[in-house]
Scaffold this motif. Structure first.
Motif, short mmCIF file in Angstrom:
data_model
loop_
_atom_site.label_atom_id
_atom_site.label_comp_id
_atom_site.label_asym_id
_atom_site.label_seq_id
_atom_site.Cartn_x
_atom_site.Cartn_y
_atom_site.Cartn_z
N ASP A 40 -14.64 29.24 66.93
CA ASP A 40 -13.82 27.97 66.92
C ASP A 40 -14.36 26.63 66.97
O ASP A 40 -14.07 25.87 66.35
CB ASP A 40 -12.71 28.21 68.08
N ASP A 73 -15.85 25.69 63.53
CA ASP A 73 -14.92 25.42 62.36
C ASP A 73 -14.94 23.92 62.25
O ASP A 73 -14.53 23.27 63.28
CB ASP A 73 -13.47 25.83 62.73
N HIS A 117 -13.31 25.61 75.66
CA HIS A 117 -12.99 26.86 75.62
C HIS A 117 -12.99 27.59 76.81
O HIS A 117 -14.00 28.19 77.14
CB HIS A 117 -13.31 27.73 74.23
N ASN A 139 -11.40 22.58 63.14
CA ASN A 139 -11.01 22.69 64.40
C ASN A 139 -11.30 21.14 65.32
O ASN A 139 -12.51 21.08 65.80
CB ASN A 139 -11.41 23.75 65.23
#
Length: 403
Positions: A387, A390, A51, A393
């Protein structure tokens, strides 16, 4: 006659023993499989690194907290130092080259010129290009105590001549350096979010965990308490709690009081999240196995339930810190939170409440930019942690591009 491939014997085994050969092959397969097995936290870190926006925000956030930790060393002056002749002095532009007297390389800025209107007797501070002020690193300045323990007088950056000050972000109505006050205010504004969230985390996990684990009357009482607090309008609740703080309290005492106020308000959302997770997990097999093993309720909550969704708690807390910072800024801006001589971003924004600051001294709004940058960085880091935590994900978009 078919070809036969012999596997190498295991260490200390018999080459003719088929069990030894099979065990060696299984061990070789397990050795190759082990490096591919990663834990939950390492998997979260791998997802978080992908990310890019969250990683950039984490770097910015680390720089902000670095400034908060070493505020005395990084600030050119103390937050209360006044320059009586330089009220509302405009910011100075730092340039790497000086050609006023030959050619010199370093850090330089133009000086100030103070003019007085003969009719109104009003003084005006402006930039004087005929005067040059030089800056240096690790210059000697005002004495302070680093971390409240180490006496020192060196500052990371500052003017080499104390009689020719430099104000990168200008000064306020009392002639105090805005950069120094902004740096010192970072410590209060950023730490109050951490302390407030830590306190609200304890309250939220305790009440939400007991509510979701026991259910029944405990759950009903906890939910009614949460709904009662959430139904109270936020601003009147702030005003009521802040009005109960005595005016004669010291800076640290008020800091503690504001932290308690924010914690009393901010634990309800986390409590609901914890309650929902406990309701979903309390009937799982591993919880039932812990009960059959005569584990107490607190041990089951602490050792089995909380670790199972600790990543979600971390993400929720990261997203709650910006709300705490904004709440402290709003309270201080409205005069209900921190007050002078305390220094925080909200206290600094109080200077921007009059018209003159918007017209003749717009640099007083710079603390608002610091609030926006810090809140955005915390939000982006929180989104990245959410994220990464998760389990569904798996980075499918990146995998599809590679394939």
């Amino acid at each position: 006659m078919s070809d036969v491939t012999l596997l190498p014997p295991a260490a200390g085994g018999d080459p003719g023993d088929p069990d030894s050969t099979t065990a060696s092959a299984a061990a070789s397969t397990d050795t190759k499989a082990d490096p591919g097995t990663v834990g939950q936290w390492r998997m979260m870190w791998r997802r978080f690194r992908r990310h890019r926006l969250a990683m950039t925000a984490a770097v910015v956030l680390g720089m902000i907290y670095f400034v908060a930790i070493f505020a005395e060393f990084l600030a050119p002056y103390s937050p209360s130092t006044r320059f009586d002749d330089l009220q509302y002095a405009p910011p100075q532009l730092i340039r790497p080259v000086d050609t006023s007297d030959g050619f010199a390389i370093g850090l330089f800025a133009h000086g100030y010129e103070v003019t007085t209107n003969e009719e109104t007797q009003r003084r005006t501070v402006s930039i004087d290009e005929s005067v040059t002020a030089e800056l240096g690193f690790f210059v000697k300045g005002e004495e302070y105590e680093l971390f409240g323990l180490i006496p020192w007088d060196r500052h990371f950056i500052g003017p080499t001549d104390p009689d020719n000050p430099v104000f990168v972000l200008g000064t306020d109505r009392l002639g105090r350096d805005m950069l120094s006050r902004l740096v010192h205010g970072t410590r209060v504004s950023m730490s109050i979010g951490l302390v407030g969230v830590a306190a609200s985390m304890v309250i939220g996990i305790l009440i939400g965990g007991l509510s979701g684990y026991y259910g029944g009357a405990v759950d009903t009482a906890a939910q009614r308490l949460i709904e009662f607090i959430m139904c109270i309008p936020t601003l009147p609740l702030w005003m009521m709690l802040a009005a109960s703080v005595p005016d004669d309290w010291g800076v640290l005492t008020k800091y503690f009081a504001i932290t308690v106020i924010l914690s009393v308000i901010g634990w309800t959302d986390l409590a609901r999240v914890v309650r929902g997770r406990f309701l979903a997990l309390r009937e799982e097999d591993f919880v039932e196995a812990a009960r059959l093993d005569n584990c107490g309720s607190l041990r089951i909550i602490r050792r089995y339930l909380l670790p199972s969704f600790s990543s979600h708690i971390i993400a929720a807390l990261t997203l709650a810190i910006p709300a705490m910072i904004l709440a402290e800024t709003a309270l201080s801006f409205l005069g209900l939170g921190m007050q002078a001589p305390a220094v925080s971003w909200g206290v600094l924004l109080q200077e921007a409440q009059n018209v003159r600051s918007l017209v003749s001294a717009p640099w007083l709004l710079i603390p608002g930019i610091a609030v926006v940058v810090a809140v955005l960085a915390l939000n982006f880091v929180g989104d990245g942690l959410r994220d990464a935590a998760d389990p569904y994900n798996t980075g499918g978009r990146r995998w599809r591009k590679r394939t």
